[in-house]
Design an enzyme around this catalytic site. Structure first.
Site, PDB file in Angstrom:
ATOM      1  N   LYS A 118    -139.124  -7.500 -56.231  1.00 23.00           N
ATOM      2  CA  LYS A 118    -138.823  -8.871 -56.722  1.00 23.00           C
ATOM      3  C   LYS A 118    -139.287  -9.911 -55.709  1.00 23.00           C
ATOM      4  CE  LYS A 118    -134.444 -10.667 -56.113  1.00 23.00           C
ATOM      5  NZ  LYS A 118    -134.307 -12.003 -55.544  1.00 23.00           N
ATOM      6  N   ASN A 119    -138.956  -9.671 -54.440  1.00 22.69           N
ATOM      7  CA  ASN A 119    -139.176 -10.716 -53.434  1.00 22.69           C
ATOM      8  C   ASN A 119    -140.615 -10.790 -52.948  1.00 22.69           C
ATOM      9  OD1 ASN A 119    -136.551 -11.356 -53.795  1.00 22.69           O
ATOM     10  ND2 ASN A 119    -135.809 -10.467 -51.885  1.00 22.69           N
ATOM     11  N   ARG A 171    -133.442 -19.802 -56.599  1.00 21.44           N
ATOM     12  CA  ARG A 171    -133.879 -20.225 -55.265  1.00 21.44           C
ATOM     13  C   ARG A 171    -135.331 -19.857 -55.039  1.00 21.44           C
ATOM     14  NH1 ARG A 171    -132.257 -22.374 -50.408  1.00 21.44           N
ATOM     15  NH2 ARG A 171    -133.774 -21.694 -48.900  1.00 21.44           N
ATOM     16  N   CYS A 208    -125.869 -20.904 -53.116  1.00 18.59           N
ATOM     17  CA  CYS A 208    -125.256 -19.885 -53.979  1.00 18.59           C
ATOM     18  C   CYS A 208    -124.056 -19.318 -53.225  1.00 18.59           C
ATOM     19  CB  CYS A 208    -126.267 -18.793 -54.316  1.00 18.59           C
ATOM     20  SG  CYS A 208    -126.718 -17.827 -52.884  1.00 18.59           S
ATOM     21  N   ARG A 220    -127.712 -22.244 -48.202  1.00 17.31           N
ATOM     22  CA  ARG A 220    -129.149 -22.106 -48.442  1.00 17.31           C
ATOM     23  C   ARG A 220    -129.920 -23.428 -48.239  1.00 17.31           C
ATOM     24  NH1 ARG A 220    -129.568 -17.308 -51.573  1.00 17.31           N
ATOM     25  NH2 ARG A 220    -131.690 -17.078 -50.795  1.00 17.31           N
ATOM     26  N   PRO A 221    -129.800 -24.072 -47.080  1.00 15.75           N
ATOM     27  CA  PRO A 221    -130.511 -25.335 -46.848  1.00 15.75           C
ATOM     28  C   PRO A 221    -132.030 -25.133 -46.884  1.00 15.75           C
ATOM     29  CG  PRO A 221    -129.627 -24.481 -44.794  1.00 15.75           C
ATOM     30  CD  PRO A 221    -129.090 -23.598 -45.887  1.00 15.75           C
ATOM     31  N   ILE A 222    -132.769 -26.249 -46.967  1.00 17.83           N
ATOM     32  CA  ILE A 222    -134.238 -26.145 -46.983  1.00 17.83           C
ATOM     33  C   ILE A 222    -134.866 -26.981 -45.870  1.00 17.83           C
ATOM     34  CG2 ILE A 222    -134.336 -25.622 -49.452  1.00 17.83           C
ATOM     35  CD1 ILE A 222    -135.227 -28.529 -49.923  1.00 17.83           C
ATOM     36  N   ASP A 223    -134.072 -27.292 -44.837  1.00 21.49           N
ATOM     37  CA  ASP A 223    -134.574 -28.158 -43.753  1.00 21.49           C
ATOM     38  C   ASP A 223    -135.824 -27.582 -43.083  1.00 21.49           C
ATOM     39  OD1 ASP A 223    -132.540 -26.218 -43.021  1.00 21.49           O
ATOM     40  OD2 ASP A 223    -132.837 -26.892 -40.970  1.00 21.49           O
ATOM     41  N   LEU A 224    -135.865 -26.277 -42.899  1.00 19.35           N
ATOM     42  CA  LEU A 224    -137.025 -25.669 -42.221  1.00 19.35           C
ATOM     43  C   LEU A 224    -138.299 -25.853 -43.051  1.00 19.35           C
ATOM     44  CD1 LEU A 224    -135.394 -22.351 -40.953  1.00 19.35           C
ATOM     45  CD2 LEU A 224    -135.803 -24.425 -39.635  1.00 19.35           C
ATOM     46  N   ASP A 264    -129.862  -7.878 -47.173  1.00 20.93           N
ATOM     47  CA  ASP A 264    -129.719  -7.564 -48.605  1.00 20.93           C
ATOM     48  C   ASP A 264    -129.134  -6.185 -48.843  1.00 20.93           C
ATOM     49  OD1 ASP A 264    -132.738  -9.332 -49.648  1.00 20.93           O
ATOM     50  OD2 ASP A 264    -130.753 -10.007 -49.051  1.00 20.93           O
ATOM     51  N   ILE A 288    -127.309 -13.205 -40.958  1.00 18.84           N
ATOM     52  CA  ILE A 288    -128.276 -14.035 -41.687  1.00 18.84           C
ATOM     53  C   ILE A 288    -127.591 -15.077 -42.568  1.00 18.84           C
ATOM     54  CG2 ILE A 288    -130.263 -14.020 -43.252  1.00 18.84           C
ATOM     55  CD1 ILE A 288    -130.846 -12.487 -40.687  1.00 18.84           C
ATOM     56  N   ARG A 294    -130.784 -10.004 -62.314  1.00 22.56           N
ATOM     57  CA  ARG A 294    -131.792 -10.838 -61.638  1.00 22.56           C
ATOM     58  C   ARG A 294    -132.679  -9.980 -60.741  1.00 22.56           C
ATOM     59  NH1 ARG A 294    -129.684 -15.964 -58.609  1.00 22.56           N
ATOM     60  NH2 ARG A 294    -131.895 -15.884 -58.090  1.00 22.56           N
TER      61      ARG A 294
HETATM   62  C1  EPZ Z   1    -135.236 -14.478 -48.904  1.00 25.28           C
HETATM   63  O1  EPZ Z   1    -134.412 -15.598 -49.142  1.00 25.28           O
HETATM   64  C2  EPZ Z   1    -134.871 -13.459 -49.974  1.00 25.28           C
HETATM   65  N1  EPZ Z   1    -135.127 -14.024 -51.297  1.00 25.28           N
HETATM   66  C3  EPZ Z   1    -133.393 -13.085 -49.853  1.00 25.28           C
HETATM   67  O2  EPZ Z   1    -133.119 -12.068 -50.805  1.00 25.28           O
HETATM   68  C4  EPZ Z   1    -133.147 -12.506 -48.459  1.00 25.28           C
HETATM   69  O3  EPZ Z   1    -131.780 -12.220 -48.305  1.00 25.28           O
HETATM   70  C5  EPZ Z   1    -133.578 -13.543 -47.404  1.00 25.28           C
HETATM   71  O4  EPZ Z   1    -134.963 -13.911 -47.608  1.00 25.28           O
HETATM   72  C6  EPZ Z   1    -133.430 -13.002 -45.987  1.00 25.28           C
HETATM   73  O5  EPZ Z   1    -134.215 -11.857 -45.843  1.00 25.28           O
HETATM   74  C7  EPZ Z   1    -136.395 -14.042 -51.767  1.00 25.28           C
HETATM   75  O6  EPZ Z   1    -137.340 -13.638 -51.106  1.00 25.28           O
HETATM   76  C8  EPZ Z   1    -136.585 -14.603 -53.144  1.00 25.28           C
HETATM   77  P1  EPZ Z   1    -134.355 -17.287 -45.534  1.00 25.28           P
HETATM   78  P2  EPZ Z   1    -134.699 -17.010 -48.343  1.00 25.28           P
HETATM   79  O7  EPZ Z   1    -135.034 -18.607 -45.686  1.00 25.28           O
HETATM   80  O8  EPZ Z   1    -136.153 -17.164 -48.131  1.00 25.28           O
HETATM   81  C9  EPZ Z   1    -131.340 -20.202 -43.317  1.00 25.28           C
HETATM   82  C10 EPZ Z   1    -132.060 -11.099 -52.639  1.00 25.28           C
HETATM   83  O9  EPZ Z   1    -130.955 -10.554 -52.709  1.00 25.28           O
HETATM   84  N2  EPZ Z   1    -132.277 -21.283 -43.646  1.00 25.28           N
HETATM   85  O10 EPZ Z   1    -135.048 -16.202 -44.768  1.00 25.28           O
HETATM   86  O11 EPZ Z   1    -133.972 -18.070 -49.052  1.00 25.28           O
HETATM   87  C11 EPZ Z   1    -130.677 -19.623 -44.545  1.00 25.28           C
HETATM   88  O12 EPZ Z   1    -129.554 -20.409 -44.920  1.00 25.28           O
HETATM   89  C12 EPZ Z   1    -132.205 -12.388 -51.881  1.00 25.28           C
HETATM   90  O13 EPZ Z   1    -133.108 -10.644 -53.136  1.00 25.28           O
HETATM   91  C13 EPZ Z   1    -132.057 -22.548 -43.110  1.00 25.28           C
HETATM   92  O14 EPZ Z   1    -131.108 -22.773 -42.384  1.00 25.28           O
HETATM   93  O15 EPZ Z   1    -133.971 -16.709 -46.954  1.00 25.28           O
HETATM   94  C14 EPZ Z   1    -130.280 -18.251 -44.081  1.00 25.28           C
HETATM   95  O16 EPZ Z   1    -129.078 -18.348 -43.354  1.00 25.28           O
HETATM   96  C15 EPZ Z   1    -130.871 -12.906 -51.379  1.00 25.28           C
HETATM   97  N3  EPZ Z   1    -132.932 -23.546 -43.424  1.00 25.28           N
HETATM   98  C16 EPZ Z   1    -131.419 -17.870 -43.126  1.00 25.28           C
HETATM   99  O17 EPZ Z   1    -132.066 -19.106 -42.770  1.00 25.28           O
HETATM  100  C17 EPZ Z   1    -134.019 -23.337 -44.245  1.00 25.28           C
HETATM  101  O18 EPZ Z   1    -134.788 -24.281 -44.482  1.00 25.28           O
HETATM  102  C18 EPZ Z   1    -132.466 -16.943 -43.738  1.00 25.28           C
HETATM  103  O19 EPZ Z   1    -132.892 -17.551 -44.946  1.00 25.28           O
HETATM  104  C19 EPZ Z   1    -134.218 -22.041 -44.777  1.00 25.28           C
HETATM  105  C20 EPZ Z   1    -133.340 -21.023 -44.462  1.00 25.28           C
END
Ligand code: EPZ
Length: 420
Positions: free
Chosen positions: A22-23, A92, A116, A121-125, A308, A330, A401
């Protein structure tokens, strides 16, 4: 059908084919927008999130069809501008359309992707990195507007923490940018690597694939070709059934499992007393009646133990021997599965938002429980396999999902499970 009924007490036996990732599929489908030529993305899983991504691409004007084992995307005409609909807020992973649409159209307006249950799940990065590449963000009718009036240019991006999605968005913006981009602190997850491999097959020049430093050569003015690409197997789905085998003292073959992406998981399985043999067909797993609990388990970005799979590991440990301190590094709220597991008889103490202490008990008892998110829901199904009596798991839409058909897969392994 919105609940899964499981008659527990059966050890998993047999073999199960592992669906596509999926990912990996989701960002690759988004990346298909970067060219006007047709791509065929094979081995995409038939799951709700992929269906939603397909309808998003269609809404944007792409011709999309499921055929010969894959999804054919013809993005000749893409109507740039606003992306609407719950598909954006409700999913997301559509966030990776941000980088793709900026590269294709130079602008996009989209709903803010929601948080969720597992975290805010912020998007600042994403925003800070894309701003460094010339993207300007603003708010328009409570929606996020992104535009690159002077075009997207390459930059040196240094991520203070690992983010899979933000790494993917920068990749999608960088491959057609004016000038080169370096990403330091890039996510090394196999799904990011698969995206890089797809982009390379379209003609992108990316170095350092699989490492924390990615170098992308901009292609300003030039175009990418379409590609025929096969998505790798889903390591999280494979890990789900692996922990189902551990949880029930089973003996199974995970057909086509991406063993080379599962080192940390196989290490934990072996610490818990299982033997995992990698062969051409996949991973053979043989588990003892009761697993041993490792003294501790900590989630981490790849190649560490995946967040995960934390809920599945926790669940498998509940009827093991010993105790384990589990640390979730995480996401800030990924222990929602503890409450229903305790209701089923597990001995789990929440020490703080990031740590739980699980102590093995003799057995779990079947119960009606509710899935609150995707992986926690899958873990509750595993709990039903282990428990005495019947367990009903509601909230199946969350599980759909990420899993094509978890009941079908588990029945292939001898489980007594039905969707109702
Ligand atoms: C991806 O989510 C996966 N989803 C998630 O899988 C997975 O758990 C996650 O990576 C970690 O491996 C998909 O690929 C669709 P991150 P993503 O950005 O990209 C923080 C599943 O079950 N963060 O690596 O959203 C965030 O809050 C899903 O299939 C910021 O602070 O994860 C988290 O604590 C669940 N600011 C950490 O970083 C940002 O701008 C890692 O998030 C972005 C993220």
């Amino acid at each position: 059908m919105d609940s899964i009924h499981i008659q527990g007490g059966v050890s998993l036996q047999g073999k199960v084919p592992i669906q596509g990732s999926k990912n990996a599929a989701l960002p690759i489908l988004a990346a298909s927008l970067l060219t006007k030529e047709t791509s065929c993305i094979r081995n995409c899983p038939r799951i709700a999130d992929v269906y939603r991504m397909v309808s998003l691409l269609k809404n944007l004007g792409c011709k999309v069809s499921w055929e010969d084992g894959g999804i054919r995307v013809s993005p000749v005409h893409v109507c740039c501008g606003e992306m609407r609909g719950e598909a954006i807020t409700g999913m997301r992973s559509s966030l990776c359309l941000l980088g793709a649409m900026l590269s294709r159209c130079g602008e996009v307006v989209m709903e803010y992707p929601g948080g969720c249950v597992i975290g805010e799940r912020p998007i600042d990065l994403h925003l800070v990195a894309l701003e460094k590449m010339g993207v300007v963000f603003s708010e328009e009718n409570e929606r996020l507007r992104a535009a690159s009036p002077e075009g997207i240019h390459g930059a040196e991006i240094i991520f203070p923490m690992v983010s899979v999605g933000a790494t993917e968005n920068v990749l999608l913006a960088a491959v057609l940018a004016e000038g080169d981009t370096v990403i330091r602190g890039a996510a090394k997850e196999p799904e990011v690597t698969a995206l890089c491999h797809y982009l390379q097959s379209c003609g992108a020049v990316i170095e350092g694939v699989g490492t924390g430093e990615l170098r992308i050569t901009g292609r300003s003015g030039k175009v990418l070709e379409g590609a025929d690409f096969t998505v790798p197997a889903d390591r999280i789905v494979a890990g789900t059934y692996l922990f189902g085998c551990i949880a029930t003292g089973g003996n199974i073959l995970l057909e086509g499992a991406p063993f080379d992406q599962m080192e940390a998981v196989l290490r934990v399985a072996e610490q818990m007393g299982s033997s995992c043999d990698v062969t051409r067909e996949g991973i053979y797993v043989q588990s003892p009646k009761r697993p041993k609990l490792p003294p501790s388990l900590r989630t981490a970005p790849y190649p560490g133990f995946p967040t995960d799979m934390q809920s599945m590991a926790l669940t498998a440990m509940t009827t093991g021997v010993g105790h384990c301190l589990i640390e979730e590094t995480i996401f800030e709220n990924r222990f929602r599965v503890v409450e229903p597991l305790v209701e089923m008889g597990a001995d789990i103490e929440i020490l703080d938002p990031a740590r739980v202490l699980v102590k093995g008990v003799a057995r779990l008892n079947g119960k009606a429980v509710e899935a609150m998110e995707l992986r926690g829901g899958a873990a509750l199904v595993l709990a039903g396999l282990m428990a005495e009596g019947q367990t009903q798991v509601s909230g199946v839409a969350y599980i759909d999902r990420g899993y094509e058909n978890i009941c079908r897969d588990l029945r292939e392994l001898g489980a007594r499970v039905v969707s109702v």
